[in-house]
Motif scaffolding. Sequence first.
Motif, PDB file in Angstrom:
ATOM      1  N   HIS A   1      -6.782   4.588  -5.511  1.00  0.00           N
ATOM      2  CA  HIS A   1      -7.021   5.030  -6.889  1.00  0.00           C
ATOM      3  C   HIS A   1      -8.547   5.139  -7.115  1.00  0.00           C
ATOM      4  O   HIS A   1      -9.319   4.420  -6.480  1.00  0.00           O
TER       5      HIS A   1
ATOM      6  N   ASP B   1      -0.688  -7.442  -1.063  1.00  0.00           N
ATOM      7  CA  ASP B   1      -1.049  -6.287  -1.884  1.00  0.00           C
ATOM      8  C   ASP B   1      -2.572  -6.277  -1.911  1.00  0.00           C
ATOM      9  O   ASP B   1      -3.210  -7.015  -2.668  1.00  0.00           O
TER      10      ASP B   1
ATOM     11  N   GLU C   1      -5.762   9.872  -5.746  1.00  0.00           N
ATOM     12  CA  GLU C   1      -4.646   8.926  -5.653  1.00  0.00           C
ATOM     13  C   GLU C   1      -4.425   8.736  -4.156  1.00  0.00           C
ATOM     14  O   GLU C   1      -4.918   9.512  -3.346  1.00  0.00           O
ATOM     15  N   GLY C   2      -3.665   7.745  -3.798  1.00  0.00           N
ATOM     16  CA  GLY C   2      -3.358   7.560  -2.384  1.00  0.00           C
ATOM     17  C   GLY C   2      -3.044   6.114  -2.090  1.00  0.00           C
ATOM     18  O   GLY C   2      -3.361   5.219  -2.879  1.00  0.00           O
TER      19      GLY C   2
ATOM     20  N   VAL D   1      -1.754 -11.100  -3.819  1.00  0.00           N
ATOM     21  CA  VAL D   1      -2.680 -10.035  -4.220  1.00  0.00           C
ATOM     22  C   VAL D   1      -4.096 -10.583  -4.065  1.00  0.00           C
ATOM     23  O   VAL D   1      -4.398 -11.666  -4.581  1.00  0.00           O
TER      24      VAL D   1
ATOM     25  N   SER E   1      -4.460   0.716  -1.971  1.00  0.00           N
ATOM     26  CA  SER E   1      -4.443   1.769  -2.988  1.00  0.00           C
ATOM     27  C   SER E   1      -5.776   2.517  -2.922  1.00  0.00           C
ATOM     28  O   SER E   1      -6.825   1.896  -2.723  1.00  0.00           O
TER      29      SER E   1
ATOM     30  N   THR F   1      -2.027  -9.746 -11.801  1.00  0.00           N
ATOM     31  CA  THR F   1      -2.090  -8.500 -11.048  1.00  0.00           C
ATOM     32  C   THR F   1      -1.642  -7.350 -11.928  1.00  0.00           C
ATOM     33  O   THR F   1      -1.140  -7.551 -13.037  1.00  0.00           O
ATOM     34  N   PHE F   2      -1.803  -6.155 -11.391  1.00  0.00           N
ATOM     35  CA  PHE F   2      -1.281  -4.965 -12.051  1.00  0.00           C
ATOM     36  C   PHE F   2       0.245  -4.967 -11.905  1.00  0.00           C
ATOM     37  O   PHE F   2       0.780  -5.403 -10.883  1.00  0.00           O
TER      38      PHE F   2
ATOM     39  N   ASN G   1       0.612   6.569  -3.015  1.00  0.00           N
ATOM     40  CA  ASN G   1      -0.231   5.651  -3.802  1.00  0.00           C
ATOM     41  C   ASN G   1       0.127   4.188  -3.487  1.00  0.00           C
ATOM     42  O   ASN G   1       1.073   3.941  -2.715  1.00  0.00           O
ATOM     43  N   GLY G   2      -0.567   3.269  -4.115  1.00  0.00           N
ATOM     44  CA  GLY G   2      -0.329   1.857  -3.836  1.00  0.00           C
ATOM     45  C   GLY G   2       1.018   1.371  -4.359  1.00  0.00           C
ATOM     46  O   GLY G   2       1.616   0.434  -3.814  1.00  0.00           O
ATOM     47  N   THR G   3       1.496   2.020  -5.409  1.00  0.00           N
ATOM     48  CA  THR G   3       2.789   1.640  -5.996  1.00  0.00           C
ATOM     49  C   THR G   3       3.932   2.039  -5.069  1.00  0.00           C
ATOM     50  O   THR G   3       4.839   1.230  -4.802  1.00  0.00           O
TER      51      THR G   3
ATOM     52  N   SER H   1       2.605  -4.481  -8.709  1.00  0.00           N
ATOM     53  CA  SER H   1       2.853  -5.484  -7.648  1.00  0.00           C
ATOM     54  C   SER H   1       4.217  -6.134  -7.811  1.00  0.00           C
ATOM     55  O   SER H   1       4.811  -6.577  -6.831  1.00  0.00           O
TER      56      SER H   1
ATOM     57  N   LEU I   1       4.161  -0.211  -2.089  1.00  0.00           N
ATOM     58  CA  LEU I   1       4.876  -1.472  -2.344  1.00  0.00           C
ATOM     59  C   LEU I   1       6.389  -1.241  -2.412  1.00  0.00           C
ATOM     60  O   LEU I   1       7.176  -2.076  -1.961  1.00  0.00           O
TER      61      LEU I   1
ATOM     62  N   HIS J   1      -7.108  -4.221  -3.877  1.00  0.00           N
ATOM     63  CA  HIS J   1      -8.500  -4.502  -4.251  1.00  0.00           C
ATOM     64  C   HIS J   1      -9.391  -4.781  -3.041  1.00  0.00           C
ATOM     65  O   HIS J   1     -10.591  -4.948  -3.226  1.00  0.00           O
TER      66      HIS J   1
ATOM     67  N   LYS K   1     -10.969   2.137  -7.105  1.00  0.00           N
ATOM     68  CA  LYS K   1     -10.999   1.272  -5.927  1.00  0.00           C
ATOM     69  C   LYS K   1     -12.240   1.579  -5.077  1.00  0.00           C
ATOM     70  O   LYS K   1     -12.902   2.594  -5.264  1.00  0.00           O
TER      71      LYS K   1
END
Length: 390
Positions: free
Chosen positions: A184, A158, A193-194, A132, A182, A86-87, A60-62, A90, A65, A161, A187
């Motif tokens: 999600h 990041d 997920e991914g 971001v 990401s 940001t979320f 996933n994007g998390t 990040s 990072l 988006h 997106k």
Amino acid sequence: MYKITGNTIYYGRQYIDKADCEAVRDVLLSDLITTGPKAAELEQRLCSLTGARYAVAISNGTTALHAVCHAIGITAGDEVIITPMTFAASANCVLYCGGTPVFADIESDTYNISPKAVEKLITKHTRAVIAVDFTGQACKYDELNYICRRYNLVLIDDAAHSIGTKYNDKSIGNVADITTFSFHPVKTVTGGEGGAILTNNEGFYNKMKLFRSHSITRDPALMEYPTDDPYYYEQIDLGYNYRLTDFQSALIISQLDKLEMFAKRRREIVQQYNEAFSLLPQIIIQREIPQSDTVRHLYVIQLNYQMLQCTRREFFDALKEDGIFCNVHYIPVYYHPHYRKLGYKKGLCPVAEKVYEGFLTLPLYYSLTDDDVKRVIKSVKQAVIKYSKD
Ligand SMILES: Cc1ncc(COP(=O)(O)O)c(C=O)c1O
């Protein structure tokens, strides 16, 4: 509790077609379902899309990072400059590695990190900058790259988006030292997920690829104690299981086949919103910089409280009454209790704090029809009339 009805319009949703389902089914019926040939194909595909030399498909994007912060060697005492708009993921990636996130304020019109604010915060402990592309619009990469080269910092994009966006005709994925995506469901492109990481740096790439799978290797050249035993492997660093399955990879590849189609529709909707809301002084719309050819992931308006007599909650509820379920992106990261416990205080980034007060995210996704868009515009206009100051 909110009433959820059949004709509720949400702020975002995925679009899955028959080709997506078939792509996933084919992998599920094959021999390999975790990271395998489809993940490798996705990595190739992302390199072709962005022009970056290396790609790592990841869970996933998390975790993308986290892998980045590990690869660049963030550790206790290191500072990483980052936008608060940001979320939380990040910034959390810096904490995972024991480093210190340092929040730089944003620009009041694009809502992206301000290069000037970044430069002012650089100290001898600064190692990297995480930009971001908020809502999908590219940050000012000419300036950010200039600053990062000058102070020997790693520039991380990041790009959760901004898949499909271009900066000065160069694809996002190839405008910073390392980029993360990401996939999600809200997106532009999803895998349920991914995530993915793009870079031109072979050293970073090798570290991230190992990190994704426990930092375990079967390559004798990387081993401390190589043997000829075919079953032998070594864990040469601390890693995690951050693998992306092959069926998710297949879904993402199939979604990438539709990226142009997704981007076109998102642009049309943004144009319709912009045309309608730019006529309303009660609503402030996001400014686009000419260098960014943006595939917009989110449509964020700012309520102009100088002309409106309401709270955001009242405006939100007025739209909700019409079956339009908005959202807010984002609560500044350091407002979260976890960050407050670490000593971050309100007042750090006054521009981000001010614009956040008025932010509201309207629906934006591929399958939103023209009638849906009209409904949203009508509802916003009615709320504006209801709450306008005399
Ligand atoms: C800007 C940003 N960064 C990182 C993430 C984390 O991505 P994921 O949900 O795939 O872990 C998100 C996801 O919402 C995001 O919006």
